[in-house]
Design an enzyme around this catalytic site. Structure first.
Site, PDB file in Angstrom:
ATOM      1  N   CYS A  81      40.055  44.844  41.757  1.00  0.00           N
ATOM      2  CA  CYS A  81      39.110  44.212  42.680  1.00  0.00           C
ATOM      3  C   CYS A  81      38.433  45.288  43.538  1.00  0.00           C
ATOM      4  O   CYS A  81      37.781  46.174  43.009  1.00  0.00           O
ATOM      5  CB  CYS A  81      39.788  43.128  43.501  1.00  0.00           C
ATOM      6  N   HIS A 193      41.364  39.624  39.100  1.00  0.00           N
ATOM      7  CA  HIS A 193      42.733  39.806  39.574  1.00  0.00           C
ATOM      8  C   HIS A 193      43.714  39.515  38.437  1.00  0.00           C
ATOM      9  O   HIS A 193      43.993  38.351  38.147  1.00  0.00           O
ATOM     10  CB  HIS A 193      43.026  38.855  40.745  1.00  0.00           C
ATOM     11  N   GLU A 195      46.855  39.800  38.446  1.00  0.00           N
ATOM     12  CA  GLU A 195      48.054  39.155  38.994  1.00  0.00           C
ATOM     13  C   GLU A 195      47.855  37.657  39.214  1.00  0.00           C
ATOM     14  O   GLU A 195      48.818  36.928  39.449  1.00  0.00           O
ATOM     15  CB  GLU A 195      48.486  39.836  40.297  1.00  0.00           C
TER      16      GLU A 195
END
Length: 217
Positions: A81, A193, A195
């Protein structure tokens, strides 16, 4: 187990990134100072928020020059990001801010209208599909990702490399191509992202861990 150094400069979804990296098979060392990065073979740079705040915090902790030195020595790097955006030369977010210049290019506002003139929401929040850019996904964190796989974005700006060959992947938002991933040698950046991107995001992190392990053997 493959050791990754994660850069903790006070900006980023670091807890979730750390957990995701462990799930991907890595051992993680959280670095709160430049000294903690000595001997690193791979560095992960997370980041959320405004570019200017992030790069200022990174510099205040003394991370910039050590990261550049590690890049010059061939260390693997993954920016996530805003951690990807600060790899650029400069950003146009809330003024002009100098980045680290590791991937030459500029961070620019994403389009606010469709090609037909309809208003697009900014930030771009949600799931968008990944497509190949100018560079092959082989030997990259996207090596095991299928075309058109969805990943999760939260951003209003994108890193646009000076050299199109540094664009690893893009997505589509409102009919416009948006840079989703970049690569320059062993330095990678993802605007999405991983994650928060479910199975596809875990694959991205697993492939990064594999690249680090193979390069360290």
């Amino acid at each position: 187990m493959t050791l990754l150094h994660i850069c903790d400069y006070g900006s980023g979804n670091i807890h979730n990134v750390e957990r995701a990296l462990v799930r991907a098979g890595a051992q993680v060392l959280r670095c709160e100072s430049a000294q903690d990065m000595v001997g690193a073979r791979a560095v992960v740079i997370p980041g959320v928020g405004a570019f200017g705040d992030c790069i200022a915090a990174l510099r205040a902790k003394g991370f910039e020059e050590p990261i550049k030195d590690l890049v010059d020595s061939g260390v693997w790097v993954l920016g996530i990001c805003v951690g990807m955006q600060i790899l650029a030369t400069h950003s146009e977010e809330f003024g002009h801010h100098q980045g680290m210049g590791i991937i030459p290019g500029s961070v620019r506002l994403i389009p606010g209208q469709t090609p037909e003139g309809e208003t697009l929401k900014r930030p771009h929040v949600g799931w968008s599909n990944l497509y190949s850019g100018e560079t092959s996904w082989c030997d990259s964190p996207l090596a095991n990702v299928d075309q058109a796989s969805p990943v999760y974005f939260v951003h209003s700006y994108q890193l646009v490399p000076d050299d199109p060959a540094h664009v690893l992947a893009y997505s589509q938002y409102g009919g416009h191509p948006i840079v989703a991933a970049v690569r320059r040698k062993r330095v990678f950046g993802v605007q999405f992202h991983p994650e928060k991107s479910g199975h596809t995001g875990l694959r991205v992190l697993e492939e990064f861990v594999k690249l680090v392990k193979a390069g360290s053997d």
